[in-house]
Structures are given as structure tokens and as C-alpha cells.
Design an enzyme around this catalytic site. Sequence first.
Site, short mmCIF file in Angstrom:
data_model
loop_
_atom_site.label_atom_id
_atom_site.label_comp_id
_atom_site.label_asym_id
_atom_site.label_seq_id
_atom_site.Cartn_x
_atom_site.Cartn_y
_atom_site.Cartn_z
N LYS A 1 -13.44 -5.06 -3.91
CA LYS A 1 -13.92 -3.71 -4.10
C LYS A 1 -12.89 -2.82 -4.76
O LYS A 1 -13.20 -1.77 -5.28
CB LYS A 1 -14.31 -3.09 -2.76
CG LYS A 1 -15.61 -3.59 -2.23
CD LYS A 1 -16.70 -3.38 -3.25
CE LYS A 1 -18.05 -3.84 -2.74
NZ LYS A 1 -18.46 -3.23 -1.51
N LYS B 1 0.83 -1.20 0.00
CA LYS B 1 0.00 0.00 0.00
C LYS B 1 0.86 1.25 0.00
O LYS B 1 0.54 2.23 -0.67
CB LYS B 1 -0.96 0.00 1.20
CG LYS B 1 -2.04 -1.04 1.04
CD LYS B 1 -3.08 -0.98 2.14
CE LYS B 1 -4.10 -2.11 1.94
NZ LYS B 1 -4.99 -2.27 3.08
N LYS C 1 -9.61 -12.24 -7.75
CA LYS C 1 -10.54 -12.31 -6.63
C LYS C 1 -11.58 -11.19 -6.71
O LYS C 1 -11.24 -10.06 -7.07
CB LYS C 1 -9.68 -12.15 -5.37
CG LYS C 1 -10.32 -12.53 -4.08
CD LYS C 1 -9.25 -12.59 -2.99
CE LYS C 1 -9.71 -11.77 -1.81
NZ LYS C 1 -8.75 -11.65 -0.75
#
Length: 341
Positions: free
Chosen positions: A207, A121, A204
Amino acid sequence: MMSEAVPAGRERVLSGIQPTHDSFHLGNYLGAIRQWVELQKTHDAFYCVVDLHALTVEPEPKALRARTLASVAQLIALGLDPEKCTLFIQSHVPAHNQLAWVLECLTGFGEAGRMTQFKDKSQKSGADRTVVGLFTYPILQAADILLYQANKVPVGEDQRQHIELTRDLGQRFNSKFGPTFTIPEGYIIKAAAKINDLQDPTAKMSKSSASQSGVIELMDAPEINTKKIKSAVTDTEREIRFDEKNKAGVSNLLTIYSALTKKSIADSEADFAGKGYGDLKTTVAEVVVDYLKPVRAKALELLQDPAHLNSILKLGAEKADAVATKTLKDAYDAIGIIPRN
Ligand code: TRP
């Protein structure tokens, strides 16, 4: 001291989910929440909506508020029973932050820096745009777990490293200051159903994927989900067969069908013998929509009755707080913090 007794021999589980979206998706449910519902039957289960963790994505206050309540409502609608488990909002129990600080003082800088989720991230956003909370995120997670003396932590594969860190920190504390925390086992959910994106069936369902058209949202209107399923990517053959490697899209639809009907993959294949992709999509859409209809209705009903939802949350916070406060007190005592009289 290994004090926190687990009532009547039941093992304790704890897990958490972030309120980062208006709706959970089918992958969240089949990959994790469904196991939570099962575990509350056999375990002393604690489940929290981790609103403090969600602050790391810097949400709008209005969105955070709405999503936290929507998450609680959906969890109940999906089958978490506040009478059978302890369901609460993380920030309602201040001990989470308090223990997190203690654990931060036991965590090496390099150790925290090796967490792959943090590395991914922060690399994506760059150091200057990465908040410190993202760095300490796994330590707050360790506090979530250790406070409840959890034996097991049901999570997805992506959380394995955070559970390892939790174990390391718990062991480190215990060996420095005396036995205080139960060392939890990871309970990596073997995604009985690993649900993929309808548009990109090798990835997968998530969102964060580029387009939302491959994600089945629990709170979406039935027409929207029907449309998404009918537009699912398949392949140029005609045969309905489970073959993840060569037929990812068809296999994903079969997985969804099998997971919701609780039929085996072989039986699911048999249900579509001689049928075409159009039939497959229509039937899967019907199964999904029928399954989600009462869930969505129940969640919306809960959201329309804030007093009721609040009473559930109050009860959950009280039950959680009682356990967490006791553990925090033991931890503070062990490290030499003077109790306030
Ligand atoms: N990091 C977890 C996730 O993204 C969420 C989480 C926070 C959690 N605290 C936890 C999971 C404690 C299990 C236990 O899925």
C-alpha cells in the site's frame, strides 16, 4: 507459571494485522491471511486487528473506525471463522497496554532503537516528526503475543526482528521473575506466493508504493481490478514463462494465477502454452475477479449488519480477555504488584 493450558494438545498461534487501509490487497491475503485461515483448522488460533498499533500513523478518527470494522469484515469474508478462531480488536482487551508497560520497563533504550522498522520509519520522517509510539511499537507487539502464551506467531519476513525481541523480553521476564510466559517461535510465512506490484513487478505489492495502480484491492470493484491487471507491466518478449529475474511481470501474473487456482507453476505455464500476453492478462483478471467477488460481497454484507459484526467482536473480546487477564495477573503477581481486592 507456564499455566495457560493449550486445549487438547493444540498449539496456540497468535497474529495481528493493522487496520491502516480501507482494503487489504492481494499480497496481504496470499502472503499471510490465507495461512491464518489454514492455521485455524489445526491450531488454537488468536487473531487481532491491532488498532492501537495503527495509531502510530495518526489516522483520522473516522478512517480508523471504518478501517477497523472493514478489516474484521474482510478477515471473516476471507475465511476466518469466529467459531474456529478467536478474532478480536486489540483495544478491546486492555491487558495489551498494561503488559506493554511492564515490558517497556524491561527493554533497553538502545535495544528498542535497534529495531530496523523503527529506524527506517523514523529516519524517513525525522526525529521531531516521529511519535514515541513508533519507538515502543514492537514492545506492544510483544505484549500482544506473550499475553496469549502463543507457541507460534505467523508473520512475514519483515517481522522477524520483532519476534526476536518478543522472545528476548519473554525470556528476560521469566528468568528475573519466574516462568510466566511461553516463549514463542517465529513462524515466518514462506510466502508461498510472494505477490509483487503490477506496475513495478520487482517490488512487493504494498500500500505504500507510489502508485495504487499496481495494487489489487480486495474491496475494489471488479472493473477496477480487471483494468489494473490488463495494464500490468510485462516485457517485450512474447513467451509466457516463469523467470522472475528476466520476466518479473509475467512471472508475477503466473504466481497470482497459480496461487488462486492452486495449480503448480509448471501447470500454470502449460495452461498458457502458445498464448500471448493479452490472453494471460485476460485469464488472470478473470481468475482474480471470480475469486474476489464473493469475498467482497460477504465483507459488504457484514458491514451492513453492525449488530451481527458487534456480536462477533463481543464474543472474540470475551474469549481473548479471559486468556489475557489471567496472564497479566500472573505477570503482575510475579513482579510484586499488589492485587486490588
Ligand atoms: N507489526 C505487525 C505487522 O506490521 C502487526 C502486529 C501487531 C503483529 N501485533 C502483532 C503481528 C502480534 C503478529 C503478532 O505486520
